[in-house]
Design a protein around this motif. Structure first.
Motif, PDB file in Angstrom:
ATOM      1  N   THR A  74     -26.403  -1.226 -39.348  1.00  5.65           N
ATOM      2  CA  THR A  74     -26.609  -2.669 -39.538  1.00  5.65           C
ATOM      3  C   THR A  74     -25.372  -3.379 -40.061  1.00  5.65           C
ATOM      4  OG1 THR A  74     -28.975  -2.345 -39.893  1.00  5.65           O
ATOM      5  CG2 THR A  74     -28.014  -4.400 -40.703  1.00  5.65           C
ATOM      6  N   ARG A 117     -23.617  -6.418 -37.883  1.00  8.08           N
ATOM      7  CA  ARG A 117     -24.149  -7.670 -38.419  1.00  8.08           C
ATOM      8  C   ARG A 117     -23.479  -8.892 -37.805  1.00  8.08           C
ATOM      9  NH1 ARG A 117     -23.669  -7.000 -44.028  1.00  8.08           N
ATOM     10  NH2 ARG A 117     -25.719  -6.014 -43.993  1.00  8.08           N
ATOM     11  N   THR A 167     -28.638  -7.741 -23.139  1.00  9.06           N
ATOM     12  CA  THR A 167     -27.947  -8.808 -23.857  1.00  9.06           C
ATOM     13  C   THR A 167     -26.427  -8.680 -23.798  1.00  9.06           C
ATOM     14  OG1 THR A 167     -28.101  -7.536 -25.915  1.00  9.06           O
ATOM     15  CG2 THR A 167     -29.877  -9.110 -25.457  1.00  9.06           C
ATOM     16  N   PRO A 185     -28.710  -3.265 -23.241  1.00  6.89           N
ATOM     17  CA  PRO A 185     -29.650  -3.768 -24.251  1.00  6.89           C
ATOM     18  C   PRO A 185     -29.090  -3.764 -25.661  1.00  6.89           C
ATOM     19  CG  PRO A 185     -30.719  -2.209 -22.780  1.00  6.89           C
ATOM     20  CD  PRO A 185     -29.250  -2.102 -22.528  1.00  6.89           C
ATOM     21  N   GLY A 186     -27.988  -3.067 -25.894  1.00  8.32           N
ATOM     22  CA  GLY A 186     -27.401  -2.970 -27.230  1.00  8.32           C
ATOM     23  C   GLY A 186     -27.389  -1.528 -27.705  1.00  8.32           C
ATOM     24  N   ASP A 213     -34.571  -5.552 -22.834  1.00  9.89           N
ATOM     25  CA  ASP A 213     -33.834  -6.789 -22.515  1.00  9.89           C
ATOM     26  C   ASP A 213     -32.332  -6.559 -22.609  1.00  9.89           C
ATOM     27  OD1 ASP A 213     -36.218  -8.095 -22.157  1.00  9.89           O
ATOM     28  OD2 ASP A 213     -36.317  -8.840 -24.221  1.00  9.89           O
ATOM     29  N   GLY A 227     -23.987  -9.505 -33.471  1.00 11.77           N
ATOM     30  CA  GLY A 227     -25.211  -9.962 -32.818  1.00 11.77           C
ATOM     31  C   GLY A 227     -25.823  -8.925 -31.892  1.00 11.77           C
ATOM     32  N   VAL A 228     -25.356  -7.691 -31.971  1.00 10.98           N
ATOM     33  CA  VAL A 228     -25.887  -6.622 -31.107  1.00 10.98           C
ATOM     34  C   VAL A 228     -27.237  -6.161 -31.661  1.00 10.98           C
ATOM     35  CG1 VAL A 228     -25.524  -4.288 -30.246  1.00 10.98           C
ATOM     36  CG2 VAL A 228     -23.598  -5.870 -30.416  1.00 10.98           C
ATOM     37  N   PRO A 229     -28.279  -6.198 -30.852  1.00 14.25           N
ATOM     38  CA  PRO A 229     -29.601  -5.759 -31.339  1.00 14.25           C
ATOM     39  C   PRO A 229     -29.691  -4.245 -31.457  1.00 14.25           C
ATOM     40  CG  PRO A 229     -29.734  -6.342 -29.021  1.00 14.25           C
ATOM     41  CD  PRO A 229     -28.340  -6.686 -29.465  1.00 14.25           C
ATOM     42  N   ILE A 230     -30.557  -3.788 -32.357  1.00 15.32           N
ATOM     43  CA  ILE A 230     -30.818  -2.368 -32.532  1.00 15.32           C
ATOM     44  C   ILE A 230     -32.266  -2.092 -32.133  1.00 15.32           C
ATOM     45  CG2 ILE A 230     -30.899  -0.431 -34.141  1.00 15.32           C
ATOM     46  CD1 ILE A 230     -28.841  -1.817 -35.857  1.00 15.32           C
ATOM     47  N   HIS A 231     -32.447  -1.263 -31.123  1.00 18.33           N
ATOM     48  CA  HIS A 231     -33.782  -0.890 -30.666  1.00 18.33           C
ATOM     49  C   HIS A 231     -34.092   0.526 -31.131  1.00 18.33           C
ATOM     50  CE1 HIS A 231     -33.684  -4.327 -27.833  1.00 18.33           C
ATOM     51  NE2 HIS A 231     -32.417  -3.978 -27.647  1.00 18.33           N
ATOM     52  N   ARG A 244     -30.764   3.211 -39.337  1.00 19.54           N
ATOM     53  CA  ARG A 244     -30.580   1.786 -39.049  1.00 19.54           C
ATOM     54  C   ARG A 244     -29.677   1.127 -40.088  1.00 19.54           C
ATOM     55  NH1 ARG A 244     -33.602  -2.469 -36.489  1.00 19.54           N
ATOM     56  NH2 ARG A 244     -35.260  -1.040 -35.845  1.00 19.54           N
TER      57      ARG A 244
END
Length: 266
Positions: free
Chosen positions: A188, A192, A225, A163-164, A223, A195-199, A184
């Motif tokens: 970030t 940046r 990714t 998921p990242g 999810d 494209g890795v999401p941060i949950h 965060r």
């Protein structure tokens, strides 16, 4: 005559030596079999002792564990017996259903034991980390928090998977909600361009929080990714950053804030 008489004791001594050797081999073989039997018995005793220990521990937190195990056995036994009985015969169905019923019983006991163990540590500092460490392959979890408030002992742990980047909080809601934005912001700029999401997953029993027994399941449902290779690359990149370590002096227990003498000695 003299030669014949002298040869008799030699034959006798050879026969005795062979008999003694044969007897010795038989004794060694028997001792070996006895050692194997004792070892096998000890393994069985150890296995059943561990099961009893887990069962007793679970029952102290979940008094209905026995009923759940019995229900799992009966349902599995009935279903397998009927299916195999219709396909082959009832005798085969019963024989096949027995081991499946026992497996279902052990599975239920393990799941209930896990929940009992999580409930036992819930609310203690570092409880989220203990649960995250039970994640299996494909996940990377930091042993130390990436952010922490020494006063409230609230902490944020880093998890990397498909998921990242997942930031898991541990501690009071008010304290961790101050730590999360700062944490965060640290990650970030690094992520940046990737494209890795941060949950962010907040543990607890309040609204919008995830209870410890459901923490791993909740994280796995996020999810996906990233690929397996991308996860490894991301983990390696984050490990190389100084911001991936908490602002705590080396050799200090983050939950007791007391020097670890071994670590200080190196």
């Amino acid at each position: 005559m003299a030669q014949a008489e002298s040869s008799t004791p030699q034959v006798s001594s050879k026969a005795e030596a062979k008999a003694e050797l044969k007897k010795l081999k038989a004794q060694q073989k028997q001792q070996k079999q006895e050692r194997k039997a004792r070892k096998k018995a000890n393994k069985k005793e150890g296995f059943f002792a561990r099961i009893k220990q887990v069962f007793d521990m679970t029952r102290s937190y979940d008094p209905n564990i026995g009923w759940w195990m019995a229900l799992a056995f009966l349902l599995t036994f009935a279903v397998v017996t009927v299916v195999i009985g219709l396909l082959l015969n009832w005798v085969t169905g019963v024989l096949v259903a027995l081991p499946f019923g026992l497996l279902a019983t052990l599975f239920v006991m393990n799941r209930r034991a896990e929940k009992a163990a999580f409930s036992r540590i819930e609310g203690r500092p570092g409880a989220a980390a203990a649960v995250l460490n039970t994640l299996r392959r494909g996940w990377s979890v930091t042993e130390e928090p990436v952010a922490m408030d020494p006063k409230t002992q609230a902490a944020v742990f880093r998890v990397v998977g498909k998921p990242g980047l997942v930031l898991v909080t541990d501690g009071s809601a008010a304290a961790v909600r101050k730590l999360v934005p700062k944490t965060r912001k640290r990650f970030t700029p690094v992520l940046r361009d990737t494209g890795v999401p941060i949950h962010v997953v907040e543990t607890g029993r309040g609204e919008g929080q995830v209870p410890l027994p459901r923490l791993n399941k909740h994280i796995k449902k996020l999810d996906k990714t990233l690929t397996k290779h991308e996860v490894a690359a991301l983990d390696k990149r984050l490990n190389s950053l100084p911001i991936s370590r908490p602002p705590i002096p080396h050799g200090v227990d983050p939950y007791r804030m007391r020097p670890d003498r071994k670590a200080m000695r190196g």
